[in-house]
Design a protein around this motif. Structure first.
Motif, PDB file in Angstrom:
ATOM      1  N   ARG A  11       0.731  -1.159   0.157  1.00 27.72           N
ATOM      2  CA  ARG A  11       0.007  -0.028   0.244  1.00 27.72           C
ATOM      3  C   ARG A  11       0.794   1.146   0.088  1.00 27.72           C
ATOM      4  NH1 ARG A  11      -1.741   3.105   4.412  1.00 27.72           N
ATOM      5  NH2 ARG A  11      -3.810   4.441   3.990  1.00 27.72           N
ATOM      6  N   ASN A  12       1.682   1.207   0.897  1.00 26.98           N
ATOM      7  CA  ASN A  12       2.674   2.278   0.857  1.00 26.98           C
ATOM      8  C   ASN A  12       3.486   2.529  -0.334  1.00 26.98           C
ATOM      9  OD1 ASN A  12       1.691   3.014   3.481  1.00 26.98           O
ATOM     10  ND2 ASN A  12       3.427   2.479   4.455  1.00 26.98           N
ATOM     11  N   LYS A  13       4.204   1.514  -1.099  1.00 30.42           N
ATOM     12  CA  LYS A  13       4.684   1.504  -2.280  1.00 30.42           C
ATOM     13  C   LYS A  13       3.827   2.217  -3.335  1.00 30.42           C
ATOM     14  CE  LYS A  13       6.526  -2.453  -2.984  1.00 30.42           C
ATOM     15  NZ  LYS A  13       7.473  -3.561  -3.098  1.00 30.42           N
ATOM     16  N   ARG A  38      -0.004  12.837   5.590  1.00 27.50           N
ATOM     17  CA  ARG A  38       0.239  11.237   5.760  1.00 27.50           C
ATOM     18  C   ARG A  38       0.882  10.743   4.254  1.00 27.50           C
ATOM     19  NH1 ARG A  38       3.094   7.990   7.934  1.00 27.50           N
ATOM     20  NH2 ARG A  38       2.449   5.991   8.038  1.00 27.50           N
ATOM     21  N   ILE A  42       4.594   9.149   3.839  1.00 24.19           N
ATOM     22  CA  ILE A  42       4.709   7.810   3.442  1.00 24.19           C
ATOM     23  C   ILE A  42       5.845   8.054   2.078  1.00 24.19           C
ATOM     24  CG2 ILE A  42       3.852   6.297   1.999  1.00 24.19           C
ATOM     25  CD1 ILE A  42       1.233   6.357   3.849  1.00 24.19           C
ATOM     26  N   LYS A  45       9.285   8.491   3.578  1.00 24.30           N
ATOM     27  CA  LYS A  45      10.056   7.328   4.104  1.00 24.30           C
ATOM     28  C   LYS A  45      10.116   6.250   3.079  1.00 24.30           C
ATOM     29  CE  LYS A  45       9.475   3.577   7.268  1.00 24.30           C
ATOM     30  NZ  LYS A  45       8.474   3.049   8.479  1.00 24.30           N
ATOM     31  N   MET A  46       9.546   6.384   2.044  1.00 24.08           N
ATOM     32  CA  MET A  46       9.897   5.088   0.953  1.00 24.08           C
ATOM     33  C   MET A  46      10.916   5.644   0.044  1.00 24.08           C
ATOM     34  SD  MET A  46       7.505   3.138   1.600  1.00 24.08           S
ATOM     35  CE  MET A  46       7.693   1.775   0.472  1.00 24.08           C
ATOM     36  N   TYR A  89      11.684  -2.386   4.857  1.00 23.45           N
ATOM     37  CA  TYR A  89      10.658  -1.622   5.473  1.00 23.45           C
ATOM     38  C   TYR A  89      10.361  -1.624   6.923  1.00 23.45           C
ATOM     39  CZ  TYR A  89       6.436   1.313   5.885  1.00 23.45           C
ATOM     40  OH  TYR A  89       5.599   2.289   6.120  1.00 23.45           O
TER      41      TYR A  89
END
Length: 94
Positions: A11-13, A38, A42, A45-46, A89
């Motif tokens: 999901r985050n990718k 958010r 994300i 971070k990615m 991750y």
């Protein structure tokens, strides 16, 4: 229901890749039912994980780089993000 680690990573990718490929933070946020802030967190971070793991930047992506510059080279960054694995991750902090 608590999502498993792999589904959260996927999901985050997807969120990060969508944002880097030109979708607005507002559009990505509404699609994934999160806030724009958010989404920004994300993506950061990615990018940090991908740059550290695959692109040779020891402390994440360079501080001087802008989102506009990242989007200009989106394929470079999205390919690196797509390669991230669950262990990257959820790595325990040193």
């Amino acid at each position: 229901m608590i999502p498993d680690k792999q589904s959260m990573l996927d999901r985050n990718k997807t969120i990060a890749i969508s944002a880097l490929n030109g979708a607005t933070l507002e559009k990505v946020a509404s699609d994934f039912r999160v806030t724009r802030e958010r989404v920004r967190q994300i993506v950061a971070k990615m990018l940090r994980l991908a740059c550290t793991k695959f692109l040779g930047h020891s402390s994440g992506y360079p501080a001087s780089i802008t989102l506009k510059a990242i989007r200009k080279n989106a394929t470079y960054y999205t390919d690196a993000i797509a390669k991230l694995q669950t262990a990257d991750y959820y790595k325990d902090p040193d």
